[in-house]
Design a protein around this motif. Structure first.
Motif, PDB file in Angstrom:
ATOM      1  N   THR A 159       0.850  -1.191   0.000  1.00 55.38           N
ATOM      2  CA  THR A 159       0.000   0.000   0.000  1.00 55.38           C
ATOM      3  C   THR A 159       0.885   1.240   0.000  1.00 55.38           C
ATOM      4  O   THR A 159       1.727   1.404   0.883  1.00 55.38           O
ATOM      5  CB  THR A 159      -0.922   0.014   1.235  1.00 55.38           C
ATOM      6  N   HIS A 186      -3.002   0.522  -3.987  1.00 52.68           N
ATOM      7  CA  HIS A 186      -2.793  -0.865  -3.564  1.00 52.68           C
ATOM      8  C   HIS A 186      -2.197  -1.626  -4.748  1.00 52.68           C
ATOM      9  O   HIS A 186      -2.870  -1.814  -5.764  1.00 52.68           O
ATOM     10  CB  HIS A 186      -4.106  -1.505  -3.113  1.00 52.68           C
ATOM     11  N   ARG A 224       1.007   5.629  -0.453  1.00 49.37           N
ATOM     12  CA  ARG A 224       0.276   6.892  -0.436  1.00 49.37           C
ATOM     13  C   ARG A 224       1.149   7.937  -1.112  1.00 49.37           C
ATOM     14  O   ARG A 224       2.270   8.193  -0.675  1.00 49.37           O
ATOM     15  CB  ARG A 224      -0.060   7.329   0.990  1.00 49.37           C
ATOM     16  N   VAL A 238      -4.180   6.808  -2.133  1.00 52.49           N
ATOM     17  CA  VAL A 238      -3.681   5.502  -1.695  1.00 52.49           C
ATOM     18  C   VAL A 238      -3.711   4.535  -2.873  1.00 52.49           C
ATOM     19  O   VAL A 238      -4.737   4.407  -3.555  1.00 52.49           O
ATOM     20  CB  VAL A 238      -4.507   4.952  -0.525  1.00 52.49           C
TER      21      VAL A 238
END
Length: 280
Positions: free
Chosen positions: A153, A163, A155, A161
Motif C-alpha cells: 500500500t 494498492h 500513499r 492511496v
C-alpha cells in the motif's frame, strides 16, 4: 418460559458452548503470544546490515514483524474456525474436499494470487523496501504505508492511496534506502564568471552542511560537479550532495533558497527564456 429456554440451552452450552468459548480464548491467546514471540525473534535473529543506520534497520524489523504476525494470525484463526465448525456438528472433511475442488476450478485465477505471494516472499527476503520507505513501481510512486504477502500500500504526495499487488511489480525504485542525493541542475547566464559561480555554489553547500539545523541531515555537502550543458538561454551546471534517506527534498529546497540569495548578492544572473519580436 425462561426456565424452559434455560433448560434447553444449558445441556448444549455445557457440551458445546464451553468448548467454543475455550477455542476462541485459546486462539486469541495464541495469536497474542505469537505476536510477542515473533517481535522478539525478529529483533534478535534478523542480522543487521552494516550499511544501514538504526532508523532504517528498525523499519526493516517492523516490516518483517507486521508481515509474519499477519500471516500467523490468519493461520491461527483459520484453524480455530475449522475447530469451531467441527464442534457445531459440521463435517470438516467434506468442507475441505469442496474447498479443494473449488481451488481447482479457480486455478486460473489462483495463479495470480500465488504469483503475488511469491513476489511478496522475495521482497521480504531481498529487503527491497520497508514500511516508511518512498518507492516507485513503474509510474506509481509514494510512501510505503503497509506491506502484506500479497500487496503493498502506497500513499502518494496528493494523499491518494495505491494498492499494488506484488505480481504486478516489474521494477522497484527505492528513493530512501541507505542514503539519498540532492541532484540539482541550475542555469546561470553566459556572461557569468564560472569560477565565481563554482566558488559561491560550494560555499553555500558547505555553509548549509555546517548549519546546526541541517547538518544532521546531510552526509556530504552539495557541491559543484560539472558543467552539464550549454542550453539556449543558460549554462547548465550540476550540483550533487548526499543526505539521509527521505531528506533530499528538504535539503534541496533549502539549497535553492540559499543559492538564490547568494547569487543575488554576488550579481550572478539566473536567466529565463525570452522571446524578442521584431516588427517589419
Amino acid at each position: 418460559m425462561l426456565q424452559n429456554l434455560l433448560t434447553l440451552i444449558s445441556p448444549w452450552f455445557f457440551s458445546h458452548g464451553a468448548k467454543l468459548i475455550t477455542i476462541i480464548i485459546v486462539a486469541y491467546l495464541i495469536h497474542r503470544s505469537a505476536g510477542l514471540f515473533i517481535n522478539q525473534l525478529v529483533r534478535r535473529m534478523v542480522p543487521s546490515e552494516h550499511f544501514l543506520d538504526p532508523e532504517a534497520e528498525q523499519k526493516r524489523e517492523e516490516t518483517l514483524i507486521r508481515i509474519f504476525s499477519g500471516a500467523t494470525g490468519i493461520l491461527v484463526w483459520v484453524i480455530a474456525l475449522l475447530m469451531a465448525l467441527q464442534e457445531l456438528g459440521f463435517e470438516i472433511g467434506p468442507l475441505l474436499g469442496a474447498a479443494g475442488i473449488a481451488g481447482l476450478a479457480l486455478g486460473f485465477g489462483g495463479q495470480y494470487l500465488i504469483r503475488d505471494l511469491i513476489g511478496g516472499i522475495f521482497i521480504i527476503i531481498e529487503n527491497q523496501y520497508r514500511i516508511g520507505d518512498v518507492v516507485c513501481f513503474d509510474q506509481t510512486c509514494g510512501l510505503v504505508e503497509d506491506i502484506t504477502l500479497r500487496l503493498t500500500t502506497l500513499r502518494d504526495l496528493d494523499g491518494t492511496v495505491h494498492h499494488v499487488p506484488h505480481g504486478e511489480v516489474k521494477t522497484v525504485s527505492n528513493l530512501s534506502k541507505t542514503f539519498a542525493r540532492v541532484n540539482l541542475n541550475l542555469g546561470v547566464a553566459y556572461s557569468s564568471n564560472l569560477e565565481q559561480v563554482i566558488e559561491v555554489v560550494n560555499r553555500v553547500g558547505n555553509d548549509l552542511a555546517q548549519d546546526p539545523a541541517w547538518r544532521e541531515l546531510i552526509i556530504t555537502p552539495p557541491q559543484f560537479l560539472h558543467v552539464k550543458d550549454f542550453a539556449d538561454s543558460a549554462i547548465m551546471i550540476k550540483i550533487l550532495g548526499e543526505t539521509k534517506p527521505l531528506k533530499q527534498w528538504d535539503v534541496a529546497g533549502e539549497l535553492r533558497k540559499r543559492l538564490k540569495i547568494a547569487f543575488d548578492q554576488a550579481g550572478i544572473e539566473i536567466p529565463f527564456p525570452q522571446r524578442v519580436i521584431h516588427q517589419a
